[in-house]
Structure formats: C-alpha cells, structure tokens
Design a protein around this motif. Structure first.
Motif, PDB file in Angstrom:
ATOM      1  N   ILE A  23       8.354   2.545  -6.831  1.00  0.00           N
ATOM      2  CA  ILE A  23       7.436   3.693  -6.801  1.00  0.00           C
ATOM      3  C   ILE A  23       6.726   3.778  -5.456  1.00  0.00           C
ATOM      4  CG2 ILE A  23       5.310   4.637  -7.786  1.00  0.00           C
ATOM      5  CD1 ILE A  23       6.252   3.488 -10.500  1.00  0.00           C
ATOM      6  N   LEU A  24       6.234   2.646  -4.977  1.00  0.00           N
ATOM      7  CA  LEU A  24       5.498   2.641  -3.708  1.00  0.00           C
ATOM      8  C   LEU A  24       6.398   3.027  -2.537  1.00  0.00           C
ATOM      9  CD1 LEU A  24       3.349  -0.595  -4.134  1.00  0.00           C
ATOM     10  CD2 LEU A  24       2.548   1.777  -4.245  1.00  0.00           C
ATOM     11  N   ARG A  25       7.631   2.557  -2.576  1.00  0.00           N
ATOM     12  CA  ARG A  25       8.550   2.793  -1.454  1.00  0.00           C
ATOM     13  C   ARG A  25       9.259   4.142  -1.561  1.00  0.00           C
ATOM     14  NH1 ARG A  25       9.319   2.374   3.730  1.00  0.00           N
ATOM     15  NH2 ARG A  25      11.523   2.336   4.323  1.00  0.00           N
ATOM     16  N   GLU A  26       9.849   4.412  -2.715  1.00  0.00           N
ATOM     17  CA  GLU A  26      10.693   5.596  -2.874  1.00  0.00           C
ATOM     18  C   GLU A  26       9.870   6.858  -3.111  1.00  0.00           C
ATOM     19  OE1 GLU A  26      14.427   7.476  -2.950  1.00  0.00           O
ATOM     20  OE2 GLU A  26      13.930   5.394  -2.498  1.00  0.00           O
ATOM     21  N   VAL A  27       8.842   6.742  -3.919  1.00  0.00           N
ATOM     22  CA  VAL A  27       8.066   7.923  -4.297  1.00  0.00           C
ATOM     23  C   VAL A  27       6.949   8.211  -3.295  1.00  0.00           C
ATOM     24  CG1 VAL A  27       6.649   8.965  -6.103  1.00  0.00           C
ATOM     25  CG2 VAL A  27       8.585   7.512  -6.729  1.00  0.00           C
ATOM     26  N   LEU A  28       6.248   7.158  -2.865  1.00  0.00           N
ATOM     27  CA  LEU A  28       5.094   7.347  -1.988  1.00  0.00           C
ATOM     28  C   LEU A  28       5.394   7.066  -0.522  1.00  0.00           C
ATOM     29  CD1 LEU A  28       2.383   5.753  -4.288  1.00  0.00           C
ATOM     30  CD2 LEU A  28       3.011   8.149  -4.061  1.00  0.00           C
ATOM     31  N   ALA A  29       6.573   6.537  -0.248  1.00  0.00           N
ATOM     32  CA  ALA A  29       7.042   6.305   1.129  1.00  0.00           C
ATOM     33  C   ALA A  29       6.137   5.376   1.928  1.00  0.00           C
ATOM     34  CB  ALA A  29       7.195   7.635   1.868  1.00  0.00           C
ATOM     35  N   PHE A  30       5.543   4.377   1.268  1.00  0.00           N
ATOM     36  CA  PHE A  30       4.762   3.385   1.995  1.00  0.00           C
ATOM     37  C   PHE A  30       5.712   2.390   2.662  1.00  0.00           C
ATOM     38  CE2 PHE A  30       1.244   4.482  -1.044  1.00  0.00           C
ATOM     39  CZ  PHE A  30       0.345   4.893  -0.074  1.00  0.00           C
ATOM     40  N   ASP A  31       5.286   1.828   3.792  1.00  0.00           N
ATOM     41  CA  ASP A  31       6.134   0.856   4.471  1.00  0.00           C
ATOM     42  C   ASP A  31       6.001  -0.503   3.788  1.00  0.00           C
ATOM     43  OD1 ASP A  31       3.782  -0.399   5.449  1.00  0.00           O
ATOM     44  OD2 ASP A  31       3.810   0.817   7.261  1.00  0.00           O
ATOM     45  N   TYR A  32       6.921  -1.414   4.142  1.00  0.00           N
ATOM     46  CA  TYR A  32       6.954  -2.709   3.479  1.00  0.00           C
ATOM     47  C   TYR A  32       5.738  -3.571   3.823  1.00  0.00           C
ATOM     48  CZ  TYR A  32      11.684  -1.746   1.884  1.00  0.00           C
ATOM     49  OH  TYR A  32      12.771  -1.200   1.259  1.00  0.00           O
ATOM     50  N   LYS A  33       5.157  -3.330   4.969  1.00  0.00           N
ATOM     51  CA  LYS A  33       3.954  -4.083   5.339  1.00  0.00           C
ATOM     52  C   LYS A  33       2.828  -3.785   4.366  1.00  0.00           C
ATOM     53  CE  LYS A  33       0.776  -4.973   9.178  1.00  0.00           C
ATOM     54  NZ  LYS A  33       0.430  -4.636  10.591  1.00  0.00           N
ATOM     55  N   PHE A  67      14.237   9.955 -16.474  1.00  0.00           N
ATOM     56  CA  PHE A  67      14.033   9.082 -15.324  1.00  0.00           C
ATOM     57  C   PHE A  67      12.852   8.143 -15.558  1.00  0.00           C
ATOM     58  CE2 PHE A  67      13.023   7.818 -10.985  1.00  0.00           C
ATOM     59  CZ  PHE A  67      14.292   7.593 -10.474  1.00  0.00           C
ATOM     60  N   VAL A  68      11.831   8.610 -16.272  1.00  0.00           N
ATOM     61  CA  VAL A  68      10.717   7.728 -16.633  1.00  0.00           C
ATOM     62  C   VAL A  68      11.220   6.601 -17.527  1.00  0.00           C
ATOM     63  CG1 VAL A  68       8.461   7.572 -17.766  1.00  0.00           C
ATOM     64  CG2 VAL A  68       9.033   9.596 -16.434  1.00  0.00           C
ATOM     65  N   VAL A  69      12.101   6.935 -18.461  1.00  0.00           N
ATOM     66  CA  VAL A  69      12.708   5.910 -19.317  1.00  0.00           C
ATOM     67  C   VAL A  69      13.439   4.885 -18.461  1.00  0.00           C
ATOM     68  CG1 VAL A  69      14.437   5.460 -21.106  1.00  0.00           C
ATOM     69  CG2 VAL A  69      12.931   7.447 -21.306  1.00  0.00           C
ATOM     70  N   LEU A  70      14.192   5.369 -17.487  1.00  0.00           N
ATOM     71  CA  LEU A  70      14.954   4.484 -16.602  1.00  0.00           C
ATOM     72  C   LEU A  70      14.024   3.586 -15.783  1.00  0.00           C
ATOM     73  CD1 LEU A  70      17.585   3.522 -15.386  1.00  0.00           C
ATOM     74  CD2 LEU A  70      17.562   5.497 -13.866  1.00  0.00           C
ATOM     75  N   LEU A  71      12.921   4.140 -15.285  1.00  0.00           N
ATOM     76  CA  LEU A  71      11.964   3.323 -14.525  1.00  0.00           C
ATOM     77  C   LEU A  71      11.477   2.139 -15.347  1.00  0.00           C
ATOM     78  CD1 LEU A  71       9.662   5.921 -12.688  1.00  0.00           C
ATOM     79  CD2 LEU A  71      11.260   4.308 -11.639  1.00  0.00           C
ATOM     80  N   HIS A  72      11.324   2.351 -16.644  1.00  0.00           N
ATOM     81  CA  HIS A  72      10.800   1.284 -17.503  1.00  0.00           C
ATOM     82  C   HIS A  72      11.882   0.322 -17.973  1.00  0.00           C
ATOM     83  CE1 HIS A  72       6.500   2.202 -17.919  1.00  0.00           C
ATOM     84  NE2 HIS A  72       6.899   3.362 -17.441  1.00  0.00           N
ATOM     85  N   GLN A  73      13.078   0.488 -17.468  1.00  0.00           N
ATOM     86  CA  GLN A  73      14.119  -0.520 -17.673  1.00  0.00           C
ATOM     87  C   GLN A  73      14.143  -1.514 -16.509  1.00  0.00           C
ATOM     88  OE1 GLN A  73      17.731   1.691 -18.399  1.00  0.00           O
ATOM     89  NE2 GLN A  73      16.951   2.574 -20.306  1.00  0.00           N
ATOM     90  N   LEU A  74      13.355  -1.210 -15.471  1.00  0.00           N
ATOM     91  CA  LEU A  74      13.163  -2.145 -14.369  1.00  0.00           C
ATOM     92  C   LEU A  74      12.080  -3.152 -14.757  1.00  0.00           C
ATOM     93  CD1 LEU A  74      12.933   0.398 -11.388  1.00  0.00           C
ATOM     94  CD2 LEU A  74      14.970  -0.845 -12.150  1.00  0.00           C
ATOM     95  N   THR A  75      12.027  -4.265 -14.053  1.00  0.00           N
ATOM     96  CA  THR A  75      10.915  -5.185 -14.258  1.00  0.00           C
ATOM     97  C   THR A  75       9.653  -4.537 -13.691  1.00  0.00           C
ATOM     98  OG1 THR A  75      11.149  -6.311 -12.123  1.00  0.00           O
ATOM     99  CG2 THR A  75      12.492  -7.137 -13.963  1.00  0.00           C
ATOM    100  N   GLU A  76       8.484  -5.081 -14.067  1.00  0.00           N
ATOM    101  CA  GLU A  76       7.227  -4.524 -13.566  1.00  0.00           C
ATOM    102  C   GLU A  76       7.188  -4.544 -12.039  1.00  0.00           C
ATOM    103  OE1 GLU A  76       7.434  -6.634 -16.017  1.00  0.00           O
ATOM    104  OE2 GLU A  76       6.373  -5.771 -17.744  1.00  0.00           O
ATOM    105  N   LEU A  77       7.653  -5.646 -11.443  1.00  0.00           N
ATOM    106  CA  LEU A  77       7.637  -5.769  -9.988  1.00  0.00           C
ATOM    107  C   LEU A  77       8.599  -4.784  -9.340  1.00  0.00           C
ATOM    108  CD1 LEU A  77       6.587  -7.272  -7.496  1.00  0.00           C
ATOM    109  CD2 LEU A  77       8.454  -8.920  -7.798  1.00  0.00           C
ATOM    110  N   GLU A  78       9.800  -4.659  -9.889  1.00  0.00           N
ATOM    111  CA  GLU A  78      10.775  -3.713  -9.357  1.00  0.00           C
ATOM    112  C   GLU A  78      10.247  -2.287  -9.445  1.00  0.00           C
ATOM    113  OE1 GLU A  78      14.885  -6.152 -10.557  1.00  0.00           O
ATOM    114  OE2 GLU A  78      14.082  -4.588 -11.855  1.00  0.00           O
ATOM    115  N   ARG A  79       9.658  -1.966 -10.575  1.00  0.00           N
ATOM    116  CA  ARG A  79       9.125  -0.606 -10.768  1.00  0.00           C
ATOM    117  C   ARG A  79       8.004  -0.319  -9.778  1.00  0.00           C
ATOM    118  NH1 ARG A  79       8.625  -1.051 -15.709  1.00  0.00           N
ATOM    119  NH2 ARG A  79       6.402  -1.256 -16.139  1.00  0.00           N
ATOM    120  N   CYS A  80       7.126  -1.290  -9.591  1.00  0.00           N
ATOM    121  CA  CYS A  80       6.007  -1.131  -8.660  1.00  0.00           C
ATOM    122  C   CYS A  80       6.497  -0.873  -7.242  1.00  0.00           C
ATOM    123  CB  CYS A  80       5.130  -2.387  -8.702  1.00  0.00           C
ATOM    124  SG  CYS A  80       3.810  -2.393  -7.482  1.00  0.00           S
ATOM    125  N   ILE A  81       7.384  -1.713  -6.767  1.00  0.00           N
ATOM    126  CA  ILE A  81       7.868  -1.584  -5.390  1.00  0.00           C
ATOM    127  C   ILE A  81       8.690  -0.315  -5.224  1.00  0.00           C
ATOM    128  CG2 ILE A  81       9.393  -2.620  -3.659  1.00  0.00           C
ATOM    129  CD1 ILE A  81       8.429  -5.349  -4.560  1.00  0.00           C
TER     130      ILE A  81
END
Length: 291
Positions: free
Chosen positions: A123-133, A107-121
C-alpha cells in the motif's frame, strides 16, 4: 496550516489507508480519529511533510491493531471477508473515498490474502508511491528488506489480480440476471455466465449460517445457489447497490441488511462470488461516515 485544514485535506487518504490495512470501516474510522486526537498535542510547525507524518501515524496504528487482533482472525469461524463499502444508490457518482473505495472489492479481498507486512508495504509503495527510505522508517526494517517484501507481495498480487473484463453496462446486466434468478428460482440464464472454475466465498462470521470453505467449480456453485434458494434464504427485498466501484446486490428484510453479494468478472465469465452475511459487516450500509 492548522488542524482543521489538515483534517479536511488528509482524512480521505488516511481513511483509505486504514481501511485497506484493516478491512473494517469502524476500525478505520477509529484509527483516523485517534490520529487527529494525537495530532492536537503536536506543534504543527515541527512537521515538514504532513502527508508523510500522518500516513506514518495511521500505518503504525493500523499495524499495532492488526497485531493485537491477530488471534481473533485466527479463530474466526469460516471464511473472513473485508467489510464492504456500499452505496445503496447503484447509480450514484463516486464522490470521495470516504463513501466509496477507489479499488474494487475483489482487490480488497486480494490485499487481505497478503500478510500484514506485505499489505502494508504494498500500500505504501504501490498506492501512495512512498520511497523505500520512508517505508523503512515506518516499519523499522532495512530498505533492502522492504524491497524484498514488496517484490513478494507484487508477485502474489499479479498472480491473482482480479481481471474485470466487463463494462459497467455488462456488469449491471449480469447483476440483473442474478436478481431475476433468485426471484424466479430459474438460474439457467445466470449460470451461462459463470466461469468453469468460479469460486464462491461466504462470510457469516459465526452469526449466520454460511459455507465454512470456498465453494469451487461451476457445478458446485450452482448446486449451492439452488440449494440455499430452496431453503428460502433469498427472501426479502433485493436491490442493486454500488459496492466500491462495481454493482452488487443487497438483500434486506424489513429494512435490515441481511446479505450483500458482489461479483468479479474475467474473460471466462463470473470468476468470484462474494457473499457477506455477517451482521457486523452490514450495519454500516447506507450510513454516513462520521468522526
């Protein structure tokens, strides 16, 4: 609330955020170290939400690092794989995120097939459950833009998400079969468990001879494994280790890590084989993380 309390509480979280963003243990350690150095200059009474504050610092530093190292990644010789987090004791329990990642290496390999921006968002949304604001405030994009990027990342993840269907015992048995194969030179038993469209990816980093492109299909992967076996590339001490949540195989020569092999399984059998040979990505095996 003091600095040592924040350090003990959030170090594992910040490390795993930085590691998933960068795919490098040393770089993730450096990012977290820099965050806490910078925190010493901040009046803690002004911080309302330490988790959000520290995550924002870690994310921004990780993004800045990725932007500065983008050209290096573009000219990387051959296939690039994330640095694996390895516990030499394959039976050791999961103690904390600093020692073993909570998601599979595949899954880490798969995360790095995303763009840097996609990976960042993601992780923040799916893994850490931060809101879009909050996510919007970190990357200076509108909430609507963040939603679109997250949706795109989620689609890519769902399309290629590793679907490990084996139990811990089954995975251990398959790894043992591979160990027996490389020791004896007879791969027949292991070949039986390869999926028809299995993919092998090897990362030598230009320092060790490796396949420049992914090797696709059962027939080609088998030919490759048998070929490198005939050339003696599996010589040395072979042992089972824990790679993130799963079992892997470590090859050492005179105590020095030379090769780390991990597998991803599906209902059809072994779907991916990852071979990390870049010495820079093996030097942390068995080492204790320090800050």
């Amino acid at each position: 609330m003091d600095y040592s309390h924040l350090y003990d509480m959030y170090k594992p979280l910040l490390f795993t955020v930085a590691y998933r963003m960068l795919g490098s243990i040393k770089d993730a350690e450096d990012i977290v170290h820099d965050v806490f150095i910078q925190l010493e200059k901040v009046d803690l009474s002004t911080i309302n939400d330490p988790k959000a504050y520290l995550t924002k610092m870690t994310t921004n530093k990780s993004l800045n690092y990725l932007q500065s190292s983008m050209k290096k990644r573009e000219v990387y010789p051959g296939q690039w794989l994330p640095e694996p987090i390895v516990n030499p004791d394959a039976n050791a329990p999961l103690e904390c995120l600093l020692k073993e990642e909570s998601i599979s290496y595949a899954f880490v390999v798969l995360l790095h097939q995303l763009t840097e921006l996609e990976r960042c968002i993601y992780i923040l949304r799916e893994v850490l459950a931060f809101d879009y604001k909050f996510i919007s405030s970190i990357i200076n994009r509108s909430e609507q833009s963040c939603r679109k990027v997250y949706s795109r990342a989620q689609q890519k993840i769902q399309k290629s998400k590793p679907s490990d269907q084996t139990s811990k015992e089954e995975a251990h048995e398959l790894a043992e079969l591979f160990l027996s194969a490389v020791k004896s030179g007879n791969f027949d038993a292991f070949i039986h468990y390869l999926s028809k469209d299995v993919v092998l990816v090897s990362d030598g980093g230009g320092k060790v001879l490796s396949a420049m492109y992914p090797i696709i299909s059962k027939k080609r992967v088998v030919a490759y494994l048998k070929g490198i076996h005939r050339r003696g590339t599996f010589q040395g001490q072979l042992s089972l280790v824990k790679v993130h949540q799963k079992v892997g195989i470590l090859q050492q020569n005179q105590g020095e890590p030379k090769k780390l092999i991990t597998f991803n399984y599906s209902k059809a059998g072994v779907q991916h084989i990852y071979v990390v040979m870049n010495p820079n990505k093996l030097k942390n095996i068995g080492h204790t993380f320090s800050f």
